[in-house]
Design a protein around this motif. Structure first.
Motif, mmCIF file in Angstrom:
data_model
loop_
_atom_site.group_PDB
_atom_site.id
_atom_site.type_symbol
_atom_site.label_atom_id
_atom_site.label_comp_id
_atom_site.label_asym_id
_atom_site.label_seq_id
_atom_site.Cartn_x
_atom_site.Cartn_y
_atom_site.Cartn_z
ATOM 1 N N GLN A 1 29.851 -30.952 -26.752
ATOM 2 C CA GLN A 1 29.090 -32.059 -26.613
ATOM 3 C C GLN A 1 29.484 -33.469 -26.026
ATOM 4 N N LEU A 2 28.654 -33.885 -25.411
ATOM 5 C CA LEU A 2 28.820 -35.433 -24.872
ATOM 6 C C LEU A 2 27.952 -36.327 -25.257
ATOM 7 N N SER A 3 28.546 -37.245 -25.857
ATOM 8 C CA SER A 3 27.619 -38.713 -26.616
ATOM 9 C C SER A 3 27.748 -39.639 -25.501
ATOM 10 N N MET A 4 26.914 -39.778 -24.564
ATOM 11 C CA MET A 4 27.230 -40.937 -23.476
ATOM 12 C C MET A 4 25.927 -41.380 -23.061
ATOM 13 N N GLY A 5 25.706 -42.588 -22.533
ATOM 14 C CA GLY A 5 24.440 -43.165 -22.238
ATOM 15 C C GLY A 5 23.752 -44.123 -23.261
ATOM 16 N N MET A 6 23.448 -45.038 -22.873
ATOM 17 C CA MET A 6 22.539 -46.081 -23.681
ATOM 18 C C MET A 6 21.309 -46.368 -23.030
ATOM 19 N N SER A 7 20.685 -47.598 -23.412
ATOM 20 C CA SER A 7 19.330 -48.015 -22.888
ATOM 21 C C SER A 7 19.220 -47.960 -21.395
ATOM 22 N N ALA A 8 20.594 -48.480 -20.723
ATOM 23 C CA ALA A 8 20.432 -48.982 -19.435
ATOM 24 C C ALA A 8 21.012 -47.832 -18.440
ATOM 25 N N ASP A 9 21.535 -46.681 -19.046
ATOM 26 C CA ASP A 9 21.942 -45.770 -18.261
ATOM 27 C C ASP A 9 21.932 -44.240 -18.814
ATOM 28 N N TYR A 10 20.974 -44.034 -19.601
ATOM 29 C CA TYR A 10 21.113 -42.869 -20.290
ATOM 30 C C TYR A 10 20.556 -41.739 -19.251
ATOM 31 N N ALA A 11 19.630 -41.987 -18.291
ATOM 32 C CA ALA A 11 19.172 -40.837 -17.382
ATOM 33 C C ALA A 11 20.353 -40.474 -16.438
ATOM 34 N N THR A 12 21.390 -41.609 -16.247
ATOM 35 C CA THR A 12 22.314 -41.143 -15.286
ATOM 36 C C THR A 12 23.433 -40.326 -16.132
ATOM 37 N N ALA A 13 23.676 -40.800 -17.163
ATOM 38 C CA ALA A 13 24.321 -39.866 -18.351
ATOM 39 C C ALA A 13 23.995 -38.576 -18.418
ATOM 40 N N ILE A 14 22.586 -38.159 -18.405
ATOM 41 C CA ILE A 14 22.116 -36.966 -18.550
ATOM 42 C C ILE A 14 22.258 -36.044 -17.197
ATOM 43 N N ALA A 15 22.273 -36.733 -16.206
ATOM 44 C CA ALA A 15 22.708 -36.197 -14.764
ATOM 45 C C ALA A 15 24.480 -35.827 -14.865
ATOM 46 N N HIS A 16 25.074 -36.384 -15.418
ATOM 47 C CA HIS A 16 26.349 -36.177 -16.064
ATOM 48 C C HIS A 16 26.484 -35.176 -17.021
ATOM 49 N N GLY A 17 25.624 -34.753 -17.637
ATOM 50 C CA GLY A 17 25.891 -33.685 -18.749
ATOM 51 C C GLY A 17 25.964 -34.117 -20.019
ATOM 52 N N ALA A 18 25.405 -35.317 -20.425
ATOM 53 C CA ALA A 18 25.226 -35.902 -21.802
ATOM 54 C C ALA A 18 24.554 -34.899 -22.579
ATOM 55 N N THR A 19 24.850 -34.658 -23.822
ATOM 56 C CA THR A 19 23.907 -33.904 -24.820
ATOM 57 C C THR A 19 23.298 -34.850 -25.887
#
Ligand code: PLP
Length: 221
Positions: A189-207
């Motif tokens: 599990q990876l909690s990463m990405g906020m309003s400005a960058d959540y799409a980028t975080a999802i590309a990097h595997g955010a769960t």
């Protein structure tokens, strides 16, 4: 007026699109709607629209808002995303289902004691200070392996890792760093990405993505 339900729908649609684009499974990403500084009036439309997973960054603020909401809805899931002081560990394990900000041995000990006392056992994320910023919470990347092992040995339910990249940096390298630490420690599990960058975080595997402003509007701080 902020259209919370409309914003929520838009964020969910963007999460779904980013998940598809990354060729990841539908539903692989959980949206943690961060409600800090916002009151009931702002939060209720999200619950009424069917959203159930929320985040707060302060124990005391969460204690004043969420017990009443939980009495109305018994299936809410509350995440602590802000720094936790050891003297608030009992309140934190009582209030939260997930603690995303575990970052030091003393806090691990306090949480273990608090869990024994309350019989509660929230899932935990280890927060990593990927940018090695002085003022920021989280363990240093070089300390993460030992801290994860220590938390597991102490009996915490370690689900994954969390990071908050430096405000002005390209977040991609931070997301990659966090994901590497997770992989070598067998964490999924990876909690990463906020309003400005959540799409980028999802590309990097955010769960888990933690989104406040894009749903609830700007905060009065
Ligand atoms: C406030 C906060 C968020 C949400 O930030 P937005 O930019 O408003 O989406 C996410 N994570 C943490 C740890 C926060 O404190």
């Amino acid at each position: 007026m902020v259209d919370v339900a409309g914003n929520l729908g838009a964020v969910q649609a963007e999460i779904a699109a980013a998940t598809r684009q990354a060729r990841r499974q539908t539903g692989a990403v959980t949206l943690v709607a961060v409600t800090k500084t916002h009151d009931d009036e702002r939060i209720r439309p999200a619950i009424e629209a069917g959203h159930r997973v929320f985040g707060e960054n302060r124990v005391q603020e969460a204690a004043s808002k969420w017990p009443a909401l939980r009495r109305e809805w018994d299936d809410l899931e509350l995440h602590l995303v802000g720094a936790l002081q050891t003297n608030k560990a009992v309140d934190a394990v009582t209030l939260f289902d997930v603690i995303e900000s575990v970052d030091r041995p003393r806090l691990i000990n306090a949480l273990v004691k608090a869990m024994a006392r309350t019989g509660r056992r929230p899932r935990c994320f280890i927060q990593v200070n990927t940018g090695e910023e002085e003022q920021k919470a989280g363990c240093l990347p070089g300390e993460a392996d030992d801290l994860i092992a220590g938390a597991r040995t102490a009996g915490l339910d370690v689900s994954g890792l969390m990071c908050i990249p430096p405000f002005d940096a390209d977040p991609s390298s931070h997301f990659t760093l966090l994901s590497g630490i997770a992989r070598r420690n067998g964490l999924t599990q990876l909690s990463m990405g906020m309003s400005a960058d959540y799409a980028t975080a999802i590309a990097h595997g955010a769960t888990h993505v933690r989104v406040g402003t894009a749903i609830f509007g700007s905060r009065r701080s």
